[in-house]
Design an enzyme around this catalytic site. Structure first.
Site, PDB file in Angstrom:
ATOM      1  N   ARG A   1      44.504  55.928  43.037  1.00 15.21           N
ATOM      2  CA  ARG A   1      44.123  55.055  41.920  1.00 15.21           C
ATOM      3  C   ARG A   1      42.921  54.225  42.363  1.00 15.21           C
ATOM      4  O   ARG A   1      42.954  53.581  43.415  1.00 15.21           O
ATOM      5  CB  ARG A   1      45.280  54.130  41.576  1.00 15.21           C
ATOM      6  CG  ARG A   1      44.879  53.164  40.487  1.00 15.21           C
ATOM      7  CD  ARG A   1      45.909  52.085  40.278  1.00 15.21           C
ATOM      8  NE  ARG A   1      45.473  51.227  39.186  1.00 15.21           N
ATOM      9  CZ  ARG A   1      45.687  49.923  39.163  1.00 15.21           C
ATOM     10  NH1 ARG A   1      46.310  49.327  40.152  1.00 15.21           N
ATOM     11  NH2 ARG A   1      45.263  49.211  38.140  1.00 15.21           N
TER      12      ARG A   1
ATOM     13  N   ARG B   1      46.910  35.253  34.023  1.00 10.49           N
ATOM     14  CA  ARG B   1      45.497  35.245  33.613  1.00 10.49           C
ATOM     15  C   ARG B   1      45.353  34.692  32.200  1.00 10.49           C
ATOM     16  O   ARG B   1      46.200  34.969  31.344  1.00 10.49           O
ATOM     17  CB  ARG B   1      44.924  36.659  33.651  1.00 10.49           C
ATOM     18  CG  ARG B   1      44.834  37.238  35.038  1.00 10.49           C
ATOM     19  CD  ARG B   1      44.180  38.617  35.001  1.00 10.49           C
ATOM     20  NE  ARG B   1      44.755  39.456  36.017  1.00 10.49           N
ATOM     21  CZ  ARG B   1      45.029  40.753  35.873  1.00 10.49           C
ATOM     22  NH1 ARG B   1      44.745  41.368  34.738  1.00 10.49           N
ATOM     23  NH2 ARG B   1      45.561  41.433  36.853  1.00 10.49           N
TER      24      ARG B   1
END
Ligand code: ADP
Length: 397
Positions: free
Chosen positions: A88, A238
């Protein structure tokens, strides 16, 4: 064919070994706290009980050495039986629209993207370089989180900023979680029995990070995360969308340096900032116990998702299905209900009974009156990386 998928972070490496004939997981695990006083290796062999072993792992090289010798000692892969390692990679910039066989040129290109993803690409690269050193005889493929969103049109990916920031610095929307959005879109098409190229979808990946994607005829045409994974939906820690002028305020009025603002917006905001808790199950527990700030966090979280559903409805014109995925999207009944409440004018009507009992890996939870289907689909990013790595290898043969 057996494929190992690696997801190397700065202090952890997640892995899964797949038998591609039936897409079974033969072995999966995570090496955590690499570089700390004591690391831990947690893994599960087939359907056995999970195992957890503490050990010292000073760096990624030692961690991968542990993984590869464990693989060799297990009966999961025989000699020469491992067809490929799929890595990934978070940021592929504008260079990578597809997975890529790893060569020294590809490594240099991923390194060139470090300024765009300074927290992720260096760790991904470390995993690639050490795997090549230890398992250089096995083909290795990079699968990019950004690749699925390379189909965005320019008016969706450009920011209204001076053009030179795009042409010289690569400042634009890239989008992330592409492997997950792409995977659940394919699963939705299969579940609905329609070709993906005919489907318009709004996919909602709601995990610790969260993002929404508008998919037109199977291709991503807009997505909520931007140049970095900070933009878009409210997340565990976030902030998502905020006024960009907030940065000046924080700097001028509180004297915060850039690094402190970066940490504040990435690690201390979102749900955690609003109610002190970033895990959704913990937030519900607080709200159920009467904590007003946790209730507010839930309302804000759902409200912001609803705004993106509305925006992407306008982008797509016609929506065949809204798809919920990720730890929250797949499991949080109340949150799904809250996101869909009041959307009947758009033809989005959830069935409360179906919503309470979705059957994994794919379930429909809309009411009979809903013109838009509402699906809950279990995402499998590691499997999708393995599938893409296999496709890449096959195409090269
Ligand atoms: P990551 O983005 O790290 O892969 P996940 O997709 O596993 O994370 O999602 C983690 C989030 O899913 C956490 O906030 C967790 O509380 C939430 N979650 C998991 N199970 C449930 C559940 N049954 N109800 C509500 N939230 C859940």
């Amino acid at each position: 064919m057996k494929i190992l998928v690696l997801n190397a972070g700065s202090s952890s490496i997640k892995y899964s070994l797949f038998a591609m004939s039936d897409r079974r997981v033969l072995l999966s695990g995570i090496l955590e706290r690499i570089g700390e006083a004591m690391a831990v290796h947690r893994y599960r062999l087939r359907d056995d009980e999970p195992v957890s072993v503490e050990m010292r792992l000073t760096n990624h090289q030692q961690a991968l050495q542990t993984l590869f010798s464990g693989l060799a000692a297990s009966d999961t892969v025989g000699n020469g039986d491992l067809a490929c390692i799929g890595h990934r990679v978070v940021h592929g910039g504008e260079l990578f629209h597809q997975p890529a066989l790893i060569t020294s040129e590809v490594i240099n290109q991923i390194a060139g993207m470090i300024p765009l993803a300074p927290l992720h690409n260096p760790a991904n690269l470390l995993g690639i370089e050490e795997s090549l050193r230890l398992m250089g005889n096995v083909p290795q493929v990079a699968v990019f989180d950004t690749a699925f969103h390379q189909s965005l049109p320019d008016y969706a990916y450009r920011y209204p900023l001076p053009a030179s920031l795009y042409t010289d610095q690569g400042v634009r929307r890239y989008g992330f979680h592409g492997t997950s959005h792409g995977y659940v879109a394919k699963q939705a098409a299969e579940f609905l029995g329609q070709p993906l190229r005919e489907l318009n979808l709004i996919t909602l990946h709601l995990g610790n990070g969260a993002s929404a994607t508008a998919i037109e005829k199977g291709r991503s045409v807009d997505t909520s995360m931007g140049m970095t994974p900070l933009e878009g939906l409210m997340m565990g820690t976030r902030c998502g969308d905020i006024d960009p002028a907030l940065h000046f305020y924080l700097s001028r009025n509180l004297g915060l340096p850039l690094e402190a603002i970066e940490t504040l917006l990435n690690k201390d905001s979102g749900c955690k900032g609003v109610c002190g808790e970033n895990d959704m199950r913990g937030i519900h527990a607080l709200a159920d116990a009467g904590d007003q700030s946790a209730s507010l966090a839930l309302s804000m979280y759902a409200y912001r998702i609803k705004k993106y559903i509305g925006a992407y409805f306008a982008v797509l014109g016609r929506v065949d299905a809204v798809v919920f995925t990720g730890g929250i999207g797949e499991n949080d009944t109340r949150l799904r209900q809250q996101c869909c409440d009041g959307l009947s004018a758009l033809g989005i009507v959830i069935d409360p009974r179906q919503n309470r009992a979705p059957a994994p890996p794919c379930a429909a939870i809309h009411a009979d009156t809903s013109t838009v289907k509402i699906l809950v689909i279990h995402t499998q990013e590691e499997l999708e990386i393995a599938i893409q790595a296999e496709t890449c290898l096959t195409a090269l043969r």
